[in-house]
Structure formats: C-alpha cells, structure tokens
Design a protein around this motif. Sequence first.
Motif, PDB file in Angstrom:
ATOM      1  N   ARG A 133      60.782  42.061  -8.795  1.00  0.00           N
ATOM      2  CA  ARG A 133      60.949  43.482  -8.483  1.00  0.00           C
ATOM      3  C   ARG A 133      61.860  44.180  -9.485  1.00  0.00           C
ATOM      4  O   ARG A 133      61.822  45.395  -9.626  1.00  0.00           O
ATOM      5  CB  ARG A 133      61.507  43.649  -7.070  1.00  0.00           C
ATOM      6  CG  ARG A 133      60.567  43.196  -5.969  1.00  0.00           C
ATOM      7  CD  ARG A 133      61.001  43.721  -4.627  1.00  0.00           C
ATOM      8  NE  ARG A 133      60.965  45.173  -4.590  1.00  0.00           N
ATOM      9  CZ  ARG A 133      61.328  45.900  -3.529  1.00  0.00           C
ATOM     10  NH1 ARG A 133      61.770  45.300  -2.441  1.00  0.00           N
ATOM     11  NH2 ARG A 133      61.262  47.210  -3.567  1.00  0.00           N
ATOM     12  N   PRO A 137      61.577  47.998 -13.583  1.00  0.00           N
ATOM     13  CA  PRO A 137      62.664  48.988 -13.658  1.00  0.00           C
ATOM     14  C   PRO A 137      63.701  48.664 -14.738  1.00  0.00           C
ATOM     15  O   PRO A 137      64.152  49.558 -15.467  1.00  0.00           O
ATOM     16  CB  PRO A 137      63.289  48.946 -12.260  1.00  0.00           C
ATOM     17  CG  PRO A 137      62.189  48.474 -11.370  1.00  0.00           C
ATOM     18  CD  PRO A 137      61.432  47.489 -12.197  1.00  0.00           C
ATOM     19  N   PHE A 240      68.474  54.920  -9.486  1.00  0.00           N
ATOM     20  CA  PHE A 240      67.090  54.558  -9.820  1.00  0.00           C
ATOM     21  C   PHE A 240      66.801  53.120  -9.392  1.00  0.00           C
ATOM     22  O   PHE A 240      65.769  52.840  -8.770  1.00  0.00           O
ATOM     23  CB  PHE A 240      66.875  54.727 -11.328  1.00  0.00           C
ATOM     24  CG  PHE A 240      65.549  54.217 -11.807  1.00  0.00           C
ATOM     25  CD1 PHE A 240      64.372  54.890 -11.516  1.00  0.00           C
ATOM     26  CD2 PHE A 240      65.475  53.044 -12.557  1.00  0.00           C
ATOM     27  CE1 PHE A 240      63.144  54.410 -11.946  1.00  0.00           C
ATOM     28  CE2 PHE A 240      64.259  52.555 -13.001  1.00  0.00           C
ATOM     29  CZ  PHE A 240      63.088  53.236 -12.696  1.00  0.00           C
ATOM     30  N   THR A 244      64.213  51.934  -6.461  1.00  0.00           N
ATOM     31  CA  THR A 244      63.005  51.215  -6.881  1.00  0.00           C
ATOM     32  C   THR A 244      63.058  49.724  -6.581  1.00  0.00           C
ATOM     33  O   THR A 244      62.015  49.078  -6.447  1.00  0.00           O
ATOM     34  CB  THR A 244      62.762  51.400  -8.393  1.00  0.00           C
ATOM     35  OG1 THR A 244      63.900  50.928  -9.117  1.00  0.00           O
ATOM     36  CG2 THR A 244      62.518  52.860  -8.729  1.00  0.00           C
TER      37      THR A 244
END
Length: 282
Positions: A133, A137, A240, A244
Amino acid sequence: MADLPIAAVICGFVGAVLFAVSAVAQQRAASDVPEGDALLARLIRDPRWWASLVGDAGGFAFQIAALALGSVLVVQPILVSALVFALPLAAHYSGRRVSRSMWAQAVALSAALAVFLIVGDPTEGHSYASWHRWVLPLAMMFGLIAIGVAVAGAVRVPTLRALLLGTAAGLLFGISAALTQHVIELFGHGLGAVFTSWQTYTMAACGMVGLYLQQRGYQVGPLSASLPAFTVAEPLGAAFLGMTVLDERLRSGPLGTAFVAVAVIVMCVEAVRLSRAQAAEV
C-alpha cells in the motif's frame, strides 16, 4: 470537533514553537557558510547549530507525543503555525522588520490551518499498512522530491532555490512523520522488531536527508523563503500518506471538503507569496 484530541493539539503547538526557534538558529548558522564550502563540515563546528538540534529534539519529542495522542491529519498541519513564531524571530536577528503583508500571509496560513482542523475534522486511521500500500504513494512523493532537488540545482535565483529545497525537505519529513507512529509501536514488540522493519530505516533515512536539504535551503536563501515551503510541505505530505495509506479520513461532507481543499490551496499560495515578498526585499 467534539472529539478533537486537545492534548495532541497542545503538544503539536509546543513542538511548533520549538521547531520555529530551531529553524531561526539553523538558518543563521547555515547562511554563514559560503556555498563553495562543505556545509555539514562547517555546521558541526558551530555551537549555534548544535543548540538548534537540541530544540529540534524537543520539538520532535512533542511531535511524537502528539502523534501518540492524535492522528497524522490532526498533528502535522499544526506545524504550519511555526511560521507565526519564526518570522518575527528571524526579522529581529537579521535587522529587518516583518511587513504587514508578510504578517497577513502568515495569518492566512494559520487561518487555513484552522479551517482544515475545524471543518475537516480528521479521523484517526491505522498506524500500520502492508508494504504494497506504501509503494505507489511513496514513489509519487520521492519523484516530486527528486524533481524539486534537480530544479533547485539548476536555477540560480536564491529564493526559488530555497523554496524548492524547503519543499523537498518538508516532504521527506512528512514521510518520516507518517511512519513515526508505527515505529514507536514496534518498540513494544522488542528491539528485534524495530531493527528488522523497513519503516524504521525509511523513517531515519528520510529524516537525515530531509535535515540536510533543510540546511541547504537555509544556506542559499532567507528563512522566509524556505520555512513556509517546508512547514506547508511537511503536513501536506504526511496528510497525503495518512489518507492514501493509513485510512485517515475527513468528516466534512462534500461542502466541507471543498472548504478544506480551498484551505490547502491557500496554504500553498501564501507560502509562495511569503517567499516572493522576501525576494522583493533582498
């Protein structure tokens, strides 16, 4: 806002004050080093720089305490308030005054922060997420950082270079902040868990490289060029990743989210305006 963690907010503001004092001391030390000289080699011989690191350590301790009590989305934007404390200190030591427009821009940044916290009403997410994950990002953020550093090396305008380096440093510290809570929790599982986790090394590497870029920004330009960019980029980068990767969310609804988006834009615009105002005075 009824469940906003007040203790986390207080710790965040105390950390912001300590970071502001440290930033002023670091900028004064770094700006005395000519660009052709080895920056870190000169800084480690400057007592002011070591004193500033003590302030940074205190600020980081309060930041850790705040992150233990509240979410990344709550704590990190509070650091924007460091500008309100740092600008008058920097002006005092440089023999300049803070103009009305610069005060207005700093207040606008703080007001945008208040909108973010009050209207956005961020929720707590998770401190841990699986590595896959993080990949996209982090890749996006590292790409932005690399572009910023490359452009800073190519341009010759001091305030623009300071702004770009401050932004890159802020994003690196934002990554470090987003990883901090999980690394703290790893200590509860023993040192083996801490030293075998990729998060620990990523947090440390981002912090060290961010510190170097921050000092470079202080060296090449005035504090009001690099610090606004740094203090805005750090919470935005952390937010962020919080949204995310760590499942932190805003509880603002469609209309409130629009206000939050405007607040983020205001923070970015006013950071640039502060840098341009300083450039006009140099």
